[in-house]
Enzyme design. Structure first.
Site, PDB file in Angstrom:
ATOM      1  CG  ASP A 159      -1.827   1.121   1.385  1.00 21.88           C
ATOM      2  OD1 ASP A 159      -2.299   1.618   0.350  1.00 21.88           O
ATOM      3  OD2 ASP A 159      -2.063   1.550   2.534  1.00 21.88           O
ATOM      4  CD  GLU A 408      -0.491  -5.801   7.341  1.00 25.58           C
ATOM      5  OE1 GLU A 408      -0.818  -5.613   6.159  1.00 25.58           O
ATOM      6  OE2 GLU A 408      -1.006  -5.200   8.289  1.00 25.58           O
ATOM      7  CE1 TYR A 463      -4.213   0.616  10.239  1.00 22.97           C
ATOM      8  CE2 TYR A 463      -3.523  -1.674   9.988  1.00 22.97           C
ATOM      9  CZ  TYR A 463      -3.240  -0.316   9.914  1.00 22.97           C
ATOM     10  OH  TYR A 463      -1.988   0.105   9.531  1.00 22.97           O
ATOM     11  CD  GLU A 499       1.237  -1.334   9.408  1.00 27.34           C
ATOM     12  OE1 GLU A 499       0.061  -1.279   8.983  1.00 27.34           O
ATOM     13  OE2 GLU A 499       2.195  -1.721   8.731  1.00 27.34           O
TER      14      GLU A 499
END
Ligand code: BDP
Length: 586
Positions: A159, A408, A463, A499
């Protein structure tokens, strides 16, 4: 390979500046054989993508950089090298008509010995082909596709925008015939005595004299290619309070000095014990950021002004650390971190080893990541090579306390363990002194992850409150706490939140839990911090991201990723103040 430096026996000529430039369209065969056609000039260091109008964001394949350079007249009786701090993602270098080196991997340095190819005083033409292609045999991986209308596209699973070019300095430098080729330093503590172990590799035959200098005074010395220097009442390299000695290596042939090489040395230890990460035998708690090398116009090009400003802003928030997400940063960044006491998690460019990353969110069909078609043995070989080059480059930085070998990955999939176990083993062989981590993806909870037990520290990217439970802080808080406690229960080792964040439009305000607003981002951080303070094994928090950053085309992002607590031009959002309150305990 050691970094070029100037010493009484070594010189450097910096080649940064404007180079002639040509995006490869296939029209010019062997462009290195003559002056590049056209009038474009491109700055080095910089990504080329956003320099020109219209931009070169869609360019696929090679571009050519070229400049003329005169080899300094005084460089006789020396070996002459050219060094690229990086060429993203592959570089091929020609001196006049001759290919001198090729290198794959966009974030690590390479060099070529030009001694037999150039003469002191001579002017030569340097041409560099830089290729931005990502395939399943590069790290990071990607795939080149052609759609049904004949349009070629670079697909990748990370990303951030695939910026490319000569992102870091290019230098000519000399080495004597008898020279220091490599130095490895490790440090230890014996009570208040610091132990500096060194291992020097040399080209040729020489006597090795080593001194550890404290400002101008000697703090100890030794001789021989391998040895130890003990420093009584050593001044330690501490987080936030760096102290650096200088290790000076000198090679002698009788009484003639053949070579001198110096490097800064911070005496410190790092160790994992139970659920704690100890620096100098004291528990350390990480506060800080996942970052990017990313700025307007220059893209990923290194720039001292942006670098120092970023460090100043991080200091203002009260942070003590950062992760080089998602690739090794310029060495200047680590040198600065060494001098100023920043604690660094040093990451490889192995991001996007996961074909199901978007699919997990959007419910798309499953595709196996670890298979002959994608992450196969050749991908793994490229990953191993990146690890070797990363540890080689960064092994002597006291600021680096943890290697992060991937971000990830599809760590719940068949083949993940077989892929990663040899990489963890290799990293331990390359550097037995530092612990190792990876970052685990939200869609892979402790119950399904197959690799976490291989690592000393478990990095988590979460998240809840954004990709899941958006607008629902209540459920996000419950879910986060339950999951962290489960990681703690199963693995009994340090956890780091590497994160957590929400996309936020600077200037968008709301009174409550409205996604994209500054208040939402700030409230999200408050929620996470409440939970962190209730989980013992949680040993640090690095938010995603330090600043907004550029991403590839797609409807998922509006003008890039907006999870920065600073905007892309480094203005604070409300969350930056929230972090500052917590980290400075105000
Ligand atoms: C994680 C990635 C990071 C992304 C972030 C996000 O590690 O590179 O930018 O999420 O979605 O998946 O913002």
């Amino acid at each position: 390979m050691v970094k070029p430096i100037e010493t009484p026996t070594r010189e450097i000529k910096n080649l940064d500046g404007l180079w002639r430039f040509l995006p490869d369209t296939g029209d010019v065969a062997e462009p290195w054989k003559a002056v590049l056609p056209g009038s474009l000039e491109c700055p080095v260091p910089a990504s080329y993508n956003d320099i020109f109008v219209p931009s070169l964001r869609e360019h696929l394949g090679k571009v050519w950089y070229q400049r003329d350079v005169r080899i300094p007249r005084g460089w006789s009786d020396q070996r002459i090298f050219i060094r690229f701090d990086s060429a993203t993602h592959a570089g091929e270098v020609y001196i006049d008509d001759t290919l001198v080196v090729k290198h794959i991997g966009g974030y690590l340095p390479f060099e070529a010995d030009l001694t037999q190819k150039v003469k002191p005083g001579q002017q030569v033409r340097i041409t560099v082909g830089v290729d931005n292609t990502l395939t399943n045999e590069t790290i990071p991986p990607g795939q080149l596709l052609t759609n049904q209308y004949g349009k070629k596209q670079q697909k990748y699973w990370h990303d951030f925008f695939n910026f490319a070019g000569l992102h870091r300095s290019v230098r000519l430098f000399t080495k004597p015939l008898i020279a220091v080729e490599d130095v490895t330093v490790t440090t230890d503590l014996d009570g208040s005595t610091g132990v500096v172990n060194y291992n020097v590799k040399i080209a040729g035959d020489a006597r090795v004299e080593v001194d550890l200098l404290d400002v101008d005074q000697s703090a100890g010395s030794s001789s021989g290619a391998k040895g130890s220097i003990r420093v009584k009442d050593a001044k330690l390299w501490q987080p936030g309070a760096a102290y650096l000695y200088t290790l000076r290596v000198r090679l002698y042939n009788n009484s003639t000095l053949d070579d001198e090489y110096t490097l800064p040395v911070g005496i410190r230890t790092v160790r994992v014990e139970g659920t704690q990460i100890l620096i100098n035998n004291k528990p350390f708690y990480f506060t800080g950021f996942g970052k990017h090398e990313d700025a307007p116009v220059k893209g990923k090009g290194h720039d001292d002004a942006w670098m120092v400003h970023d460090f100043e802003l991080m200091k203002w928030t009260g942070a003590n650390s950062f992760r080089t997400s998602h690739y090794p940063y310029a060495e200047d960044v680590l040198d600065y971190a060494d001098r100023h006491g920043w604690v660094v998690i040093d990451e490889t460019p192995a991001v996007g080893l996961n074909l199901n990353i978007g699919g997990g969110i959007f419910g798309l069909d499953f595709k196996p990541t670890f298979s002959e078609d994608f992450a196969n043995s050749r991908t793994q070989a490229a990953h191993k090579q990146v690890l070797r080059e990363l540890v080689q480059r960064d092994k002597n930085h006291p600021s680096v306390v943890l290697w992060c070998i991937t971000n990830e990955p599809g760590s719940n999939e068949d083949g993940a363990r077989e892929y990663f176990e040899p990489l963890v083993k290799l990293t331990r062989e390359l550097d037995p002194t530092r612990p190792i981590t990876y970052t685990n993806l939200q869609m892979v909870p402790p119950e399904t992850d197959r690799i976490a037990d291989l690592f000393d520290v478990i990095g988590l990217n979460r998240y809840f409150g954004w990709y899941e439970f958006v607008g629902d802080f209540h459920s996000a808080e419950k879910k986060l706490e339950a999951e962290l406690l489960e990681w703690e229960r199963r693995f009994k080792r340090p956890l780091l939140m590497l994160e957590y964040g929400t996309d936020t439009v600077a200037g968008l305000h709301s009174t409550g839990e409205t996604p994209w607003s500054e208040e939402y981002q700030s409230g999200f951080y408050d929620l996470y911090h409440r939970v962190f303070d209730r989980v013992e094994a949680l040993r640090g928090e690095q938010v995603w991201n330090f600043a907004d950053f550029a991403t590839g085309p797609g409807i998922f992002r509006v003008d890039g990723n907006k999870k920065g607590v600073f905007t892309r031009d480094r203005k604070p959002k409300l969350a930056a103040h929230t972090l500052r309150k917590r980290w400075l305990k105000q």
